[in-house]
Design a protein around this motif. Structure first.
Motif, mmCIF file in Angstrom:
data_model
loop_
_atom_site.group_PDB
_atom_site.id
_atom_site.type_symbol
_atom_site.label_atom_id
_atom_site.label_comp_id
_atom_site.label_asym_id
_atom_site.label_seq_id
_atom_site.Cartn_x
_atom_site.Cartn_y
_atom_site.Cartn_z
ATOM 1 N N GLU A 46 0.782 -1.301 -0.066
ATOM 2 C CA GLU A 46 -0.125 -0.023 -0.064
ATOM 3 C C GLU A 46 0.825 1.170 -0.101
ATOM 4 O O GLU A 46 2.029 1.232 0.333
ATOM 5 C CB GLU A 46 -0.940 0.023 1.307
ATOM 6 C CG GLU A 46 -0.064 0.098 2.649
ATOM 7 C CD GLU A 46 -1.016 0.654 3.524
ATOM 8 O OE1 GLU A 46 -1.825 1.482 3.493
ATOM 9 O OE2 GLU A 46 -0.732 0.165 4.482
ATOM 10 N N GLY A 47 0.344 2.503 -0.352
ATOM 11 C CA GLY A 47 0.881 3.692 -0.238
ATOM 12 C C GLY A 47 -0.074 4.733 0.227
ATOM 13 O O GLY A 47 0.091 5.706 -0.212
ATOM 14 N N GLY A 50 1.892 7.781 1.723
ATOM 15 C CA GLY A 50 2.960 8.508 1.147
ATOM 16 C C GLY A 50 4.417 8.574 1.686
ATOM 17 O O GLY A 50 4.770 7.553 2.499
ATOM 18 N N ILE A 237 3.084 -0.313 -6.009
ATOM 19 C CA ILE A 237 2.445 0.427 -4.742
ATOM 20 C C ILE A 237 1.143 0.497 -5.395
ATOM 21 O O ILE A 237 0.719 1.174 -6.150
ATOM 22 C CB ILE A 237 3.122 1.776 -4.559
ATOM 23 C CG1 ILE A 237 4.593 1.355 -4.103
ATOM 24 C CG2 ILE A 237 2.641 2.611 -3.399
ATOM 25 C CD1 ILE A 237 5.574 2.861 -4.207
ATOM 26 N N GLY A 240 -3.995 3.815 -2.324
ATOM 27 C CA GLY A 240 -3.534 5.120 -1.792
ATOM 28 C C GLY A 240 -4.028 6.262 -2.774
ATOM 29 O O GLY A 240 -4.075 5.778 -4.223
ATOM 30 N N LYS A 245 0.908 7.707 -3.398
ATOM 31 C CA LYS A 245 2.094 6.645 -4.028
ATOM 32 C C LYS A 245 2.885 7.163 -4.628
ATOM 33 O O LYS A 245 4.105 6.558 -4.576
ATOM 34 C CB LYS A 245 0.878 6.104 -5.108
ATOM 35 C CG LYS A 245 -0.106 5.168 -4.353
ATOM 36 C CD LYS A 245 -1.118 4.311 -5.027
ATOM 37 C CE LYS A 245 -1.938 4.938 -6.284
ATOM 38 N NZ LYS A 245 -2.720 3.836 -6.917
ATOM 39 N N VAL A 265 3.939 2.341 -9.557
ATOM 40 C CA VAL A 265 2.704 2.727 -8.938
ATOM 41 C C VAL A 265 1.736 2.199 -9.703
ATOM 42 O O VAL A 265 1.400 2.373 -11.043
ATOM 43 C CB VAL A 265 2.852 4.321 -8.918
ATOM 44 C CG1 VAL A 265 1.344 4.845 -8.625
ATOM 45 C CG2 VAL A 265 3.958 5.076 -8.020
#
Length: 283
Positions: A46-47, A50, A237, A240, A245, A265
């Protein structure tokens, strides 16, 4: 979101490993992954946060402050397992004599998981409530208390009842996205109106964001997890906001042994092909 699973694709002598972490944040590396730390593996993580720095824990200080100043403390802790973490911190503060021994905890959910939690099975200070009458009794109780809200229906009920109280403090423990109603609750100045359900209510309570119990990982949590692996083929990633991300990429490239060209991403309109030693865009 809290599930982690490993997919292994086999073809003849080849094996492709893909690990989906979910919203992973824990102090210990999962024992079940020990045997896969050195295999060529692609990881999907996950992101959400950030590049934001991990905040210092604030719940215990807020708890002590509220009990000292006779504030009415409400903790919004929806999501499986979250309220147990809140309860653990309250019991820890009670044991350390940081809050009055008689502090009562009301939890707006029927009694469950007590055999696993092993905290409140015989705890005379913890009460599970579900009916409207029980919730009203909890609000009117004048002894030092904490109300833990675990259900979405409970969120609406207690927000409607407590938002207009000057002595109330409402802590939001879940992740709050930009533009969400919860973000509006936190950011709106006191004595201005906020929307709860279909009602406009004057915000007199303190409504605060507490990230101590959020299940989402910060950059340092993700980097710590990734550094357990010695042969990451690619990192993807997901989960999010787009900017979050993207901001995570240079941080992870710096804090891990991954080069930027191995960090992707995820987007809804682009797919990838994963092999034993690379990842490629798939059209």
């Amino acid at each position: 979101g809290a599930s982690m699973f490993l997919v292994i694709c086999e073809y003849r002598e080849h094996k492709i490993y893909a690990l989906f972490t979910g919203d992973y944040k824990a102090s210990k590396f999962p024992q079940g992954l020990e045997m896969y730390k050195d295999v060529p593996i692609s990881i999907i993580t996950e992101g959400t946060y950030g590049d934001r720095e991990k905040p210092e824990p604030k719940f215990k200080d807020r708890l002590v402050h509220s009990m000292r100043d006779s504030e009415e403390l409400v903790v919004i802790a929806t999501g499986d397992g979250r309220y147990e973490s809140v309860l653990e911190k309250i019991e820890e503060a009670r044991t350390q004599k940081l809050i009055p021994k008689e502090t009562v905890v009301y939890i707006d959910e029927r009694k469950r998981l007590t055999e696993e939690l092993n905290l409140n099975e015989d705890n005379p200070h913890v009460y599970y409530i579900s009916s409207v009458a029980e919730k009203q009794d909890a609000i009117y109780d004048k002894t030092p208390k904490v109300i833990i809200v675990t259900t979405r229906g409970g969120v609406n009920f207690f927000m409607e009842e407590m938002t207009s109280k000057d002595r109330a403090v409402i802590l939001l423990t879940n992740h709050i996205s930009d533009g969400s109603r919860a973000r509006d609750w936190v950011d709106t100045p006191r004595y201005k109106d906020i929307t709860v359900g279909k009602k406009k209510i004057a915000k007199r309570a303190k409504i605060l964001e507490i990230r101590d119990f959020c299940g989402h990982a910060f950059a340092e949590d993700i980097a710590k997890f990734l550094n357990n692996f010695t042969n990451i083929v690619a990192l993807f990633i997901g989960h999010g906001e787009k900017d979050s991300k993207r901001s995570l990429v240079p941080v992870l490239a710096k804090k891990t042994n991954l080069s930027r060209d191995r960090i992707y991403v995820l987007r809804r309109d682009i797919g990838y092909t994963i092999t034993t030693n690379s990842a490629k865009y798939y059209k």
